[in-house]
Design an enzyme around this catalytic site. Structure first.
Site, PDB file in Angstrom:
ATOM      1  N   LYS A  22     -26.928 -63.108  -8.233  1.00 32.37           N
ATOM      2  CA  LYS A  22     -27.713 -61.992  -7.688  1.00 32.37           C
ATOM      3  C   LYS A  22     -26.794 -60.877  -7.201  1.00 32.37           C
ATOM      4  CE  LYS A  22     -28.988 -62.105  -3.283  1.00 32.37           C
ATOM      5  NZ  LYS A  22     -28.855 -61.050  -2.269  1.00 32.37           N
ATOM      6  N   ASN A  23     -25.810 -61.230  -6.379  1.00 30.83           N
ATOM      7  CA  ASN A  23     -25.007 -60.181  -5.749  1.00 30.83           C
ATOM      8  C   ASN A  23     -24.051 -59.502  -6.720  1.00 30.83           C
ATOM      9  OD1 ASN A  23     -26.365 -60.500  -3.400  1.00 30.83           O
ATOM     10  ND2 ASN A  23     -24.790 -61.755  -2.400  1.00 30.83           N
ATOM     11  N   CYS A 116     -32.309 -55.473   9.838  1.00 30.80           N
ATOM     12  CA  CYS A 116     -32.052 -56.636   8.988  1.00 30.80           C
ATOM     13  C   CYS A 116     -32.486 -57.857   9.776  1.00 30.80           C
ATOM     14  CB  CYS A 116     -30.557 -56.679   8.681  1.00 30.80           C
ATOM     15  SG  CYS A 116     -29.976 -58.261   8.123  1.00 30.80           S
ATOM     16  N   ARG A 121     -26.131 -54.540  10.605  1.00 27.93           N
ATOM     17  CA  ARG A 121     -25.302 -54.571   9.394  1.00 27.93           C
ATOM     18  C   ARG A 121     -24.879 -53.119   9.141  1.00 27.93           C
ATOM     19  NH1 ARG A 121     -28.151 -57.980   4.759  1.00 27.93           N
ATOM     20  NH2 ARG A 121     -26.129 -57.726   3.729  1.00 27.93           N
ATOM     21  N   ASP A 305     -23.085 -66.857   3.133  1.00 26.39           N
ATOM     22  CA  ASP A 305     -24.343 -67.120   2.420  1.00 26.39           C
ATOM     23  C   ASP A 305     -24.577 -68.619   2.191  1.00 26.39           C
ATOM     24  OD1 ASP A 305     -24.796 -64.419   2.373  1.00 26.39           O
ATOM     25  OD2 ASP A 305     -24.126 -64.123   0.313  1.00 26.39           O
ATOM     26  N   ARG A 397     -36.513 -63.532  -3.610  1.00 25.42           N
ATOM     27  CA  ARG A 397     -35.638 -62.365  -3.757  1.00 25.42           C
ATOM     28  C   ARG A 397     -34.328 -62.741  -4.454  1.00 25.42           C
ATOM     29  NH1 ARG A 397     -34.525 -58.894   1.468  1.00 25.42           N
ATOM     30  NH2 ARG A 397     -33.065 -58.142  -0.076  1.00 25.42           N
TER      31      ARG A 397
HETATM   32  N1  EPU Z   1     -19.283 -54.296   7.935  1.00 26.77           N
HETATM   33  C1  EPU Z   1     -18.949 -53.269   8.793  1.00 26.77           C
HETATM   34  N2  EPU Z   1     -19.139 -51.988   8.349  1.00 26.77           N
HETATM   35  C2  EPU Z   1     -19.616 -51.684   7.115  1.00 26.77           C
HETATM   36  C3  EPU Z   1     -19.946 -52.753   6.242  1.00 26.77           C
HETATM   37  C4  EPU Z   1     -19.767 -54.049   6.686  1.00 26.77           C
HETATM   38  O1  EPU Z   1     -18.522 -53.490   9.915  1.00 26.77           O
HETATM   39  O2  EPU Z   1     -19.728 -50.516   6.789  1.00 26.77           O
HETATM   40  C5  EPU Z   1     -19.085 -55.690   8.376  1.00 26.77           C
HETATM   41  C6  EPU Z   1     -20.405 -56.464   8.432  1.00 26.77           C
HETATM   42  O3  EPU Z   1     -21.069 -56.295   9.669  1.00 26.77           O
HETATM   43  C7  EPU Z   1     -19.947 -57.882   8.203  1.00 26.77           C
HETATM   44  C8  EPU Z   1     -18.745 -57.728   7.280  1.00 26.77           C
HETATM   45  O4  EPU Z   1     -18.353 -56.374   7.378  1.00 26.77           O
HETATM   46  O5  EPU Z   1     -19.497 -58.448   9.412  1.00 26.77           O
HETATM   47  C9  EPU Z   1     -19.010 -58.050   5.830  1.00 26.77           C
HETATM   48  O6  EPU Z   1     -20.186 -57.386   5.377  1.00 26.77           O
HETATM   49  P1  EPU Z   1     -20.301 -56.874   3.875  1.00 26.77           P
HETATM   50  O7  EPU Z   1     -20.271 -55.399   3.867  1.00 26.77           O
HETATM   51  O8  EPU Z   1     -19.276 -57.594   3.069  1.00 26.77           O
HETATM   52  O9  EPU Z   1     -21.751 -57.340   3.463  1.00 26.77           O
HETATM   53  P2  EPU Z   1     -22.724 -56.654   2.447  1.00 26.77           P
HETATM   54  O10 EPU Z   1     -21.975 -55.967   1.388  1.00 26.77           O
HETATM   55  O11 EPU Z   1     -23.746 -55.876   3.190  1.00 26.77           O
HETATM   56  C10 EPU Z   1     -22.820 -58.695   0.840  1.00 26.77           C
HETATM   57  C11 EPU Z   1     -23.886 -59.569   0.254  1.00 26.77           C
HETATM   58  C12 EPU Z   1     -24.474 -60.447   1.335  1.00 26.77           C
HETATM   59  C13 EPU Z   1     -23.357 -61.287   1.947  1.00 26.77           C
HETATM   60  C14 EPU Z   1     -22.223 -60.381   2.459  1.00 26.77           C
HETATM   61  C15 EPU Z   1     -21.018 -61.144   2.967  1.00 26.77           C
HETATM   62  C16 EPU Z   1     -24.728 -58.228  -1.542  1.00 26.77           C
HETATM   63  C17 EPU Z   1     -25.843 -57.437  -2.121  1.00 26.77           C
HETATM   64  N3  EPU Z   1     -24.921 -58.741  -0.337  1.00 26.77           N
HETATM   65  O12 EPU Z   1     -23.464 -57.906   1.838  1.00 26.77           O
HETATM   66  O13 EPU Z   1     -25.403 -61.315   0.691  1.00 26.77           O
HETATM   67  O14 EPU Z   1     -23.849 -62.051   3.002  1.00 26.77           O
HETATM   68  O15 EPU Z   1     -21.789 -59.507   1.381  1.00 26.77           O
HETATM   69  O16 EPU Z   1     -20.488 -61.920   1.971  1.00 26.77           O
HETATM   70  O17 EPU Z   1     -23.707 -58.415  -2.192  1.00 26.77           O
HETATM   71  C18 EPU Z   1     -27.281 -62.720   0.545  1.00 26.77           C
HETATM   72  O18 EPU Z   1     -27.078 -62.790  -0.682  1.00 26.77           O
HETATM   73  O19 EPU Z   1     -28.103 -63.452   1.126  1.00 26.77           O
HETATM   74  C19 EPU Z   1     -26.537 -61.734   1.324  1.00 26.77           C
HETATM   75  C20 EPU Z   1     -26.911 -61.345   2.524  1.00 26.77           C
END
Ligand code: EPU
Length: 421
Positions: A22-23, A116, A121, A305, A397
């Protein structure tokens, strides 16, 4: 609305194939915006988040066609650069269109995702990265508006590795003028899959699979085709399902190197497995797990995850385990639901202490988010008696046909229409 009715206690047996990730799909699909030609994405999972991303691309003017698992996207017809709140609030990954839109069209207006299920997030790293590339960023009526005549290369250092920010900034940098370095980039396999796709389109990226990505901007990206990597979280969820039901299964089409952290923890818990490249066999007949601590971290660490699924697993382990989430501090909505099945769990700060019990007992429980739902299904599969899992739209989802796959392995699980909410 649908719910699952699970009659637990049946050992899973047989062979199963993991779907595309998915991701990875959610990063590969917006990348199509950058291509001057029709792209093909193979092994695309048919699940609701993919359908939402298709709708978003369609609303921008792109065409999408999903034949079986082959997704064809033509983004040359894009005539609108606004990602509306109605779609972005449904799925945070919609924010991925910001980087490619501003890079290709010099303008993007993308709604802020909003709340969220498990606390803040932030998107500050996405914004800071795009600003470094020369985008002017403003907030208007809850929307991020990004403008740039032409993005330019920059040195970007992330304070913490972020999957989304790395993907967004990478998709922006490939068409920027000059060179970009992304330091402390996320190394998740889904980001490598995206980078490989961009390279196939003609992007110049080095350092793929490392935490330093170097990009030399190009003027033009062409059509390309890519295979979506297997879903490592689905694979991990199935492994835990087999372990919790004392099953004997073979899982095909996974990348063992993407799930070493999960395999290592399962082995520590005493589970016997054989694995090789892209399949795993597990034999959990007569198996009872030892309690093993887990702390989540960025790849190649243990994935957040898979945190909820590990808590479900430890609920039937031999003593006490501490599960700490270092990525999302509040991601524990599954805990009170698992406790309804008889699990003994205490949450303090970003850790859950799980004391194993001999048996979980069936009950009516409610999904709160995608991975929480998966942990509840695991609890139901292992529990004595009948478990009903409500609000499984969360699960739909992100897992393709999970109940059909579990059924094929011998689980007693039924999708039932319900008025209950
Ligand atoms: N973070 C920041 N600032 C930002 C972005 C992230 O501080 O601008 C922090 C977040 O708060 C968190 C860490 O960085 O503590 C990592 O977050 P990340 O940005 O990597 O998460 P994401 O890109 O929003 C993706 C996956 C999530 C998964 C996370 C962590 C996708 C679409 N989503 O989210 O997947 O949990 O990486 O691996 O790729 C799921 O599939 O259930 C899911 C939530």
């Amino acid at each position: 609305m649908d719910k699952f009715v699970i009659r637990g206690g049946k050992p899973l047996k047989g062979e199963i194939t993991v779907s595309g990730a998915k991701n990875a799909s959610l990063a590969l699909m917006p990348a199509a915006i950058l291509a001057n030609g029709t792209v093909k994405i193979y092994n695309t999972p048919r699940l609701n988040d993919v359908f939402t991303m298709s709708k978003l691309l369609n609303s921008l003017g792109a065409t999408t066609e999903l034949n079986d698992h082959e997704l064809i996207i033509n983004a040359q017809t894009i005539n609108n650069q606004v990602a509306p709140y109605e779609l972005v609030k449904k799925m945070r990954a919609s924010f991925y269109v910001l980087g490619p839109l501003v890079s290709k069209f010099g303008y993007a207006k993308v709604s802020l995702p909003g709340g969220c299920a498990w606390g803040p997030r932030p998107i500050n790293l996405h914004i800071e990265g795009l600003k470094r590339l020369g985008a002017q960023i403003d907030l208007e009526d809850g929307y991020i508006v990004a403008k740039a005549k032409k993005l330019h290369g920059a040195r970007i250092n992330f304070d913490t590795p972020s999957v989304g920010a790395t993907g967004n900034v990478l998709m922006a940098a490939v068409l920027a003028k000059g060179g970009t370095i992304i330091n402390n980039a996320a190394m998740e396999p889904e980001i490598s899959n995206l980078a490989e796709f961009l390279v196939k389109m003609g992007a110049k990226i080095s350092g793929i699979n490392t935490s330093i990505l170097e990009v030399e901007g190009v003027d033009y990206l062409d059509f390309a085709a890519i295979e979506t990597i297997p879903d490592r979280i689905e694979a991990g969820t199935l492994l835990v399902a087999a372990a919790m039901t004392k099953g004997e299964i073979k899982i095909n089409n996974l990348e063992v190197k993407h799930i070493y952290s999960i395999i290592a923890k399962l082995e520590e818990s005493g589970l016997k497995m054989t694995y090789n490249g892209n399949h795993i066999k597990i034999n959990a007949a007569d198996f009872s797990p030892k309690s093993i601590n887990v702390a989540t971290g960025p790849f190649p660490g243990y994935p957040t995850d898979m945190q909820a699924q590990w808590i479900a697993y430890m609920a039937v382990a031999d003593s006490s385990a501490t599960i700490t989430d270092n990525i999302y501090f509040d991601r524990f909505a599954h805990v009170p639901e698992l406790m309804r099945l008889g699990a003994d769990i205490t949450v303090k700060d970003n850790s859950a202490v799980v004391k194993g019990v001999k048996k979980l007992k069936g009950a009516k429980i409610m999904s709160t988010d995608l991975r929480a739902s998966a942990s509840l299904v695991l609890g139901g599969l292992a529990a004595e008696g009948t478990t009903e899992v409500l609000r499984i739209y969360h699960l739909d989802r992100g897992y393709e046909n999970l109940e059909m796959k579990l059924k094929a392995l011998g689980a007693d699980i039924e999708r039932v229409k319900t008025e209950e909410f």
